[in-house]
Design a protein around this motif. Structure first.
Motif, PDB file in Angstrom:
ATOM      1  N   ILE A 145       0.857  -1.214   0.111  1.00 46.11           N
ATOM      2  CA  ILE A 145       0.084   0.167   0.142  1.00 46.11           C
ATOM      3  C   ILE A 145       0.964   1.280  -0.184  1.00 46.11           C
ATOM      4  CG2 ILE A 145      -1.730   1.325   1.358  1.00 46.11           C
ATOM      5  CD1 ILE A 145      -3.046  -1.433   2.056  1.00 46.11           C
ATOM      6  N   LEU A 146       1.924   1.109   0.849  1.00 44.35           N
ATOM      7  CA  LEU A 146       2.706   2.211   0.816  1.00 44.35           C
ATOM      8  C   LEU A 146       3.486   2.505  -0.640  1.00 44.35           C
ATOM      9  CD1 LEU A 146       4.520   4.644   2.290  1.00 44.35           C
ATOM     10  CD2 LEU A 146       5.982   2.824   2.819  1.00 44.35           C
ATOM     11  N   ALA A 147       4.017   1.487  -1.329  1.00 46.23           N
ATOM     12  CA  ALA A 147       4.364   1.809  -2.402  1.00 46.23           C
ATOM     13  C   ALA A 147       3.607   1.965  -3.644  1.00 46.23           C
ATOM     14  CB  ALA A 147       5.336   0.250  -2.824  1.00 46.23           C
ATOM     15  N   LEU A 148       2.597   1.518  -3.700  1.00 45.51           N
ATOM     16  CA  LEU A 148       1.532   1.440  -4.646  1.00 45.51           C
ATOM     17  C   LEU A 148       0.326   2.527  -4.447  1.00 45.51           C
ATOM     18  CD1 LEU A 148       1.317  -2.289  -5.564  1.00 45.51           C
ATOM     19  CD2 LEU A 148       2.952  -0.543  -6.682  1.00 45.51           C
ATOM     20  N   GLY A 149       0.283   2.672  -3.362  1.00 48.30           N
ATOM     21  CA  GLY A 149      -1.109   3.519  -3.060  1.00 48.30           C
ATOM     22  C   GLY A 149      -2.129   2.822  -2.846  1.00 48.30           C
ATOM     23  N   PHE A 150      -3.347   2.946  -2.064  1.00 50.85           N
ATOM     24  CA  PHE A 150      -4.292   2.089  -1.805  1.00 50.85           C
ATOM     25  C   PHE A 150      -5.216   1.882  -2.812  1.00 50.85           C
ATOM     26  CE2 PHE A 150      -8.383   1.204   0.810  1.00 50.85           C
ATOM     27  CZ  PHE A 150      -7.816   0.149   1.335  1.00 50.85           C
ATOM     28  N   ILE A 151      -5.973   2.934  -3.483  1.00 54.23           N
ATOM     29  CA  ILE A 151      -6.997   2.641  -4.384  1.00 54.23           C
ATOM     30  C   ILE A 151      -7.160   3.671  -5.408  1.00 54.23           C
ATOM     31  CG2 ILE A 151      -8.831   3.592  -3.135  1.00 54.23           C
ATOM     32  CD1 ILE A 151     -10.521   1.207  -3.893  1.00 54.23           C
ATOM     33  N   MET A 152      -6.431   4.993  -5.318  1.00 49.81           N
ATOM     34  CA  MET A 152      -6.925   6.052  -6.017  1.00 49.81           C
ATOM     35  C   MET A 152      -6.394   6.099  -7.672  1.00 49.81           C
ATOM     36  SD  MET A 152      -8.554   8.061  -3.932  1.00 49.81           S
ATOM     37  CE  MET A 152      -8.255   9.868  -4.333  1.00 49.81           C
ATOM     38  N   HIS A 153      -5.420   5.501  -7.794  1.00 49.44           N
ATOM     39  CA  HIS A 153      -4.910   5.227  -9.265  1.00 49.44           C
ATOM     40  C   HIS A 153      -4.787   4.115  -9.770  1.00 49.44           C
ATOM     41  CE1 HIS A 153      -0.661   4.524  -7.876  1.00 49.44           C
ATOM     42  NE2 HIS A 153      -1.056   5.270  -6.648  1.00 49.44           N
ATOM     43  N   GLN A 154      -4.437   4.054 -10.879  1.00 47.79           N
ATOM     44  CA  GLN A 154      -4.478   2.869 -11.986  1.00 47.79           C
ATOM     45  C   GLN A 154      -3.826   1.436 -11.345  1.00 47.79           C
ATOM     46  OE1 GLN A 154      -2.855   3.462 -15.877  1.00 47.79           O
ATOM     47  NE2 GLN A 154      -3.396   1.351 -16.610  1.00 47.79           N
ATOM     48  N   HIS A 155      -2.477   1.815 -10.855  1.00 53.53           N
ATOM     49  CA  HIS A 155      -1.705   0.700 -10.198  1.00 53.53           C
ATOM     50  C   HIS A 155      -1.564   0.581  -8.805  1.00 53.53           C
ATOM     51  CE1 HIS A 155      -0.213   0.030 -14.634  1.00 53.53           C
ATOM     52  NE2 HIS A 155       0.033   1.218 -14.647  1.00 53.53           N
TER      53      HIS A 155
END
Length: 158
Positions: free
Chosen positions: A89-99
């Motif tokens: 989650i820290l690396a990729l983000g939680f839900i807001m963008h494509q990846h």
């Protein structure tokens, strides 16, 4: 900016969790770690050992020291898989963008399994058999690493 891991790379100009920019050292470390072969192997070993303890737990060693070990190991596995989830989650983000984390099918499954694991801590939480059922899904991820099985598993999930 493009993050390049051993398995994936992402063009990311968005912030992770609305506060960690692309050049944030924690985010870069988390991304490098989750994309490393060592992290993948560690996760696979955890899944295998978790599956073994899950199978042994079904034998009912309740009043033995081995039964106590199996019970305590559930907390260890929950902690380890939570750590993996948080790093992703820290690396990729939680839900807001494509990846982001919750845009991947296997990550959604892992998120559900980890959250189901925490439900046993709350009064009136999920039934233990429901939590075990969720944990049984995790070994499917190990099976999906085999090239031929990956196609079958992705077809079943889709």
């Amino acid at each position: 900016l493009i993050f390049k891991g051993e398995r994936e790379s992402y063009n990311t100009t968005v912030k992770s969790l609305l506060c960690f920019g692309a050049l944030n050292p924690l985010r870069i470390y988390a991304f490098d770690f989750i994309n490393s072969k060592a992290a993948e192997n560690c996760t696979l070993l955890l899944i295998i050992f978790n599956s073994i303890t899950l199978a042994l737990d079904a034998i009912h060693f309740a009043d033995t020291s081995f039964g106590t070990f199996l019970s305590v190991s559930e907390y260890f596995f929950l902690f380890a898989f939570t750590l993996e989830m948080l790093l992703k989650i820290l690396a990729l983000g939680f839900i807001m963008h494509q990846h982001s984390y919750l845009r991947g099918t296997w990550n959604i499954i892992d998120f559900i399994v980890v959250m189901a694991g925490y439900s046993i801590f709350f009064p009136g939480g999920a039934n233990v058999s429901v939590v075990r059922l969720a944990r049984v899904i995790r070994p499917l991820r190990t099976i999906s690493r085999v090239a031929g099985m990956r196609i079958i598993m992705n077809s079943i999930i889709s």
